[in-house]
Design a protein around this motif. Structure first.
Motif, PDB file in Angstrom:
ATOM      1  N   LEU A  91       0.820  -1.211   0.000  1.00 17.13           N
ATOM      2  CA  LEU A  91       0.000   0.000   0.000  1.00 17.13           C
ATOM      3  C   LEU A  91       0.855   1.263   0.000  1.00 17.13           C
ATOM      4  N   GLN A  92       2.089   1.147   0.484  1.00 14.11           N
ATOM      5  CA  GLN A  92       3.049   2.265   0.520  1.00 14.11           C
ATOM      6  C   GLN A  92       2.503   3.479   1.282  1.00 14.11           C
ATOM      7  N   TRP A  93       1.712   3.201   2.310  1.00 14.68           N
ATOM      8  CA  TRP A  93       1.181   4.309   3.103  1.00 14.68           C
ATOM      9  C   TRP A  93       2.321   5.033   3.820  1.00 14.68           C
ATOM     10  N   GLY A  94       2.151   6.335   3.993  1.00 13.08           N
ATOM     11  CA  GLY A  94       3.178   7.172   4.579  1.00 13.08           C
ATOM     12  C   GLY A  94       4.164   7.707   3.558  1.00 13.08           C
ATOM     13  N   THR A  95       3.933   7.402   2.266  1.00 10.35           N
ATOM     14  CA  THR A  95       4.773   7.918   1.188  1.00 10.35           C
ATOM     15  C   THR A  95       3.883   8.610   0.160  1.00 10.35           C
ATOM     16  N   ALA A  96       4.516   9.290  -0.780  1.00  7.72           N
ATOM     17  CA  ALA A  96       3.763   9.967  -1.837  1.00  7.72           C
ATOM     18  C   ALA A  96       3.042   8.984  -2.748  1.00  7.72           C
ATOM     19  N   ALA A  97       3.484   7.715  -2.721  1.00  4.80           N
ATOM     20  CA  ALA A  97       2.908   6.688  -3.599  1.00  4.80           C
ATOM     21  C   ALA A  97       1.783   5.905  -2.929  1.00  4.80           C
ATOM     22  N   GLY A  98       1.313   6.359  -1.754  1.00  2.00           N
ATOM     23  CA  GLY A  98       0.277   5.642  -1.020  1.00  2.00           C
ATOM     24  C   GLY A  98      -0.939   5.309  -1.876  1.00  2.00           C
ATOM     25  N   LYS A  99      -1.445   4.086  -1.742  1.00  2.00           N
ATOM     26  CA  LYS A  99      -2.526   3.593  -2.599  1.00  2.00           C
ATOM     27  C   LYS A  99      -3.890   3.675  -1.918  1.00  2.00           C
ATOM     28  N   ASN A 100      -4.885   3.945  -2.710  1.00  2.00           N
ATOM     29  CA  ASN A 100      -6.270   4.008  -2.264  1.00  2.00           C
ATOM     30  C   ASN A 100      -6.816   2.598  -2.025  1.00  2.00           C
ATOM     31  N   LEU A 101      -7.706   2.479  -1.052  1.00  2.00           N
ATOM     32  CA  LEU A 101      -8.391   1.217  -0.772  1.00  2.00           C
ATOM     33  C   LEU A 101      -9.895   1.400  -0.934  1.00  2.00           C
ATOM     34  N   VAL A 102     -10.562   0.309  -1.249  1.00  2.00           N
ATOM     35  CA  VAL A 102     -12.024   0.303  -1.251  1.00  2.00           C
ATOM     36  C   VAL A 102     -12.491  -0.942  -0.503  1.00  2.00           C
ATOM     37  N   GLU A 121      -9.701  -4.072  -1.173  1.00  2.00           N
ATOM     38  CA  GLU A 121      -8.817  -4.160  -2.330  1.00  2.00           C
ATOM     39  C   GLU A 121      -8.248  -2.793  -2.665  1.00  2.00           C
ATOM     40  N   VAL A 122      -7.137  -2.825  -3.361  1.00  2.00           N
ATOM     41  CA  VAL A 122      -6.524  -1.601  -3.841  1.00  2.00           C
ATOM     42  C   VAL A 122      -7.347  -1.068  -5.008  1.00  2.00           C
ATOM     43  N   GLY A 123      -7.613   0.235  -5.010  1.00  2.00           N
ATOM     44  CA  GLY A 123      -8.355   0.844  -6.093  1.00  2.00           C
ATOM     45  C   GLY A 123      -9.387   1.825  -5.590  1.00  2.00           C
ATOM     46  N   THR A 124     -10.216   2.293  -6.489  1.00  2.00           N
ATOM     47  CA  THR A 124     -11.270   3.253  -6.146  1.00  2.00           C
ATOM     48  C   THR A 124     -12.660   2.708  -6.420  1.00  2.00           C
ATOM     49  N   GLU A 125     -12.747   1.520  -7.043  1.00  2.00           N
ATOM     50  CA  GLU A 125     -14.025   0.895  -7.328  1.00  2.00           C
ATOM     51  C   GLU A 125     -14.008  -0.542  -6.824  1.00  2.00           C
ATOM     52  N   ASN A 180     -14.911   4.087   0.333  1.00  2.00           N
ATOM     53  CA  ASN A 180     -13.625   4.457  -0.242  1.00  2.00           C
ATOM     54  C   ASN A 180     -12.702   4.961   0.859  1.00  2.00           C
ATOM     55  N   ILE A 181     -11.453   4.490   0.870  1.00  2.00           N
ATOM     56  CA  ILE A 181     -10.491   4.835   1.918  1.00  2.00           C
ATOM     57  C   ILE A 181      -9.226   5.389   1.272  1.00  2.00           C
ATOM     58  N   PRO A 182      -9.100   6.718   1.188  1.00  2.00           N
ATOM     59  CA  PRO A 182      -7.879   7.317   0.626  1.00  2.00           C
ATOM     60  C   PRO A 182      -6.672   6.991   1.498  1.00  2.00           C
ATOM     61  N   PRO A 183      -5.475   7.004   0.912  1.00  2.00           N
ATOM     62  CA  PRO A 183      -4.291   6.595   1.667  1.00  2.00           C
ATOM     63  C   PRO A 183      -3.784   7.677   2.603  1.00  2.00           C
ATOM     64  N   LEU A 184      -3.049   7.242   3.608  1.00  2.00           N
ATOM     65  CA  LEU A 184      -2.185   8.141   4.363  1.00  2.00           C
ATOM     66  C   LEU A 184      -0.911   8.307   3.539  1.00  2.00           C
ATOM     67  N   THR A 185      -0.525   9.540   3.245  1.00  2.00           N
ATOM     68  CA  THR A 185       0.640   9.797   2.397  1.00  2.00           C
ATOM     69  C   THR A 185       1.743  10.452   3.219  1.00  2.00           C
TER      70      THR A 185
END
Length: 367
Positions: free
Chosen positions: A109-120, A236-240, A165-170
């Motif tokens: 998920l790479q949370w805590g970085t600029a590349a953090g991924k969205n979850l649904v 899952e990773v994504g927005t949908e 929808n769960i946006p990442p921590l970046t």
């Protein structure tokens, strides 16, 4: 033939299976119990990987519900029922169903970085009590962050699928990382009732305060007519949200056994329940070890339904022990001393869980 890599909608470079980060989201595995069981704070009582929290003046029970595939695509569901009412939830009281995810399963998920991924997160839910409920997402490592989302049960006694929808921590969120270890990474709470100490109007945003539910949260504990059903949980990773990843029962069981393993007596109700081999150390003590079905999350705790449910066989004698001690072990095996015997030192011996499947040994390594 060239390998074609398929990227599923709403996932991040998923090839085939593996997109669902929830273990046992289809409620297939019930190692502990399927019948009505009273909940308790921080307890796993029925369906694997879903923890029960209740600290009110009331009581709720859980059990297995079957026959739901026509509505949800999942035959089994977790069913909760209020058995003792609390019509006025105190400020510090709560009732919830919780799922915990191991941190090292979330590194992509790479949370805590600029590349953090969205979850649904998607799930099927049903209740006779309509209204607004809350879903709390909590990230524990470094700085603890929480996020409160509302979902509404619109029609009584009707299965409804919900998506959150769960946006990442970046890297803009200080301490937003998830440590790469076997501890808790993310926790989800389906809130049934929460007192004012834990409710908030700050919705759909990451907060660092100890709030888990919306101020609009219903009090599900207010009637013994109230029920709550949950199944088909997918993260899952994504927005949908995409179609549920159906895993085999054997695959799901093995995933659950990383956290909990129950060994029982003969499932046919007979007297065959071979448990472990070892030796009589002296006239009163047996020593042996159990190798776990799969490597567990951490060295587990050990408990028995009752020490008297064991029989130790050596030299043609079957002894009922009076004590046991976990003497050591790792995530792969557990060493056990069983005492209170009357036998001869140096004899090889084996231990049986006697009396059928209601008698058991539990190895617990839950988050």
């Amino acid at each position: 033939m060239a390998l074609i890599k398929v990227k599923s909608r709403g996932t991040d470079s998923v090839v085939g299976a593996g997109k669902n980060l929830i273990i046992n989201g289809g409620m297939q595995v019930w190692q502990r119990a399927t019948a009505t069981t009273t909940s308790g704070t921080g307890s796993y009582k029925t369906v694997d990987r879903f923890q029960l929290y209740e600290s009110t003046n009331g009581v709720y029970t859980t059990e297995q519900s079957t026959g739901n595939s026509g509505d949800t695509g999942h035959d089994t569901a977790l069913q909760a029922n209020v058995t003792t009412v609390d019509s006025s939830i105190g400020g510090g009281q709560y009732a919830a169903i919780i799922h915990r995810i191991e941190a090292q399963n979330l590194q992509h998920l790479q949370w805590g970085t600029a590349a953090g991924k969205n979850l649904v997160l998607s799930f099927w839910v049903k209740s006779n009590k309509t209204g607004i409920y809350s879903l709390s997402t909590e990230k524990n490592d470094a700085t603890t962050y929480r996020r409160v989302n509302e979902f509404t049960i619109n029609s009584a006694n009707t299965w409804e699928q919900k998506t959150i929808n769960i946006p990442p921590l970046t890297n803009s969120n200080s301490g937003g990382t998830i440590t790469n270890d076997n501890g808790l990474g993310i926790k989800f709470e389906w809130c049934l009732a929460y007192g004012s100490t834990y409710t908030t109007t700050s919705l759909d945003q990451w907060i660092t305060s100890s709030h888990f539910a919306s101020t609009n949260q219903v009090n599900w504990m207010d009637s013994t007519s109230n029920n709550f059903y949950l199944t088909g949980v997918q993260l899952e990773v994504g927005t949908e949200a995409t179609p549920f990843e159906h895993r085999s029962f054997g695959d799901e069981l093995l995933r659950c056994q990383r956290y909990f393993q129950r060994l029982t007596g003969d499932e046919g109700g007979g007297n065959d329940g071979g448990f472990m081999n070892g030796a009589i150390w002296n006239s009163t003590d047996f020593y042996g070890s159990v190798h776990h079905i799969t490597s567990m999350r951490a060295e587990p705790t050990l408990s028995f339904s009752a020490i008297g449910d064991l029989l130790v066989f050596a030299g043609g004698v079957a002894d009922t022990p009076s004590s046991f001690t976990k003497t050591g072990g790792t995530s792969s095996y557990t060493e056990i001393n069983i005492g209170g015997l009357g036998n001869t030192a140096g004899r090889g011996a084996w231990v049986r869980i006697d009396g059928g499947p209601s008698n058991f040994a539990d190895f617990d390594s839950e988050l």
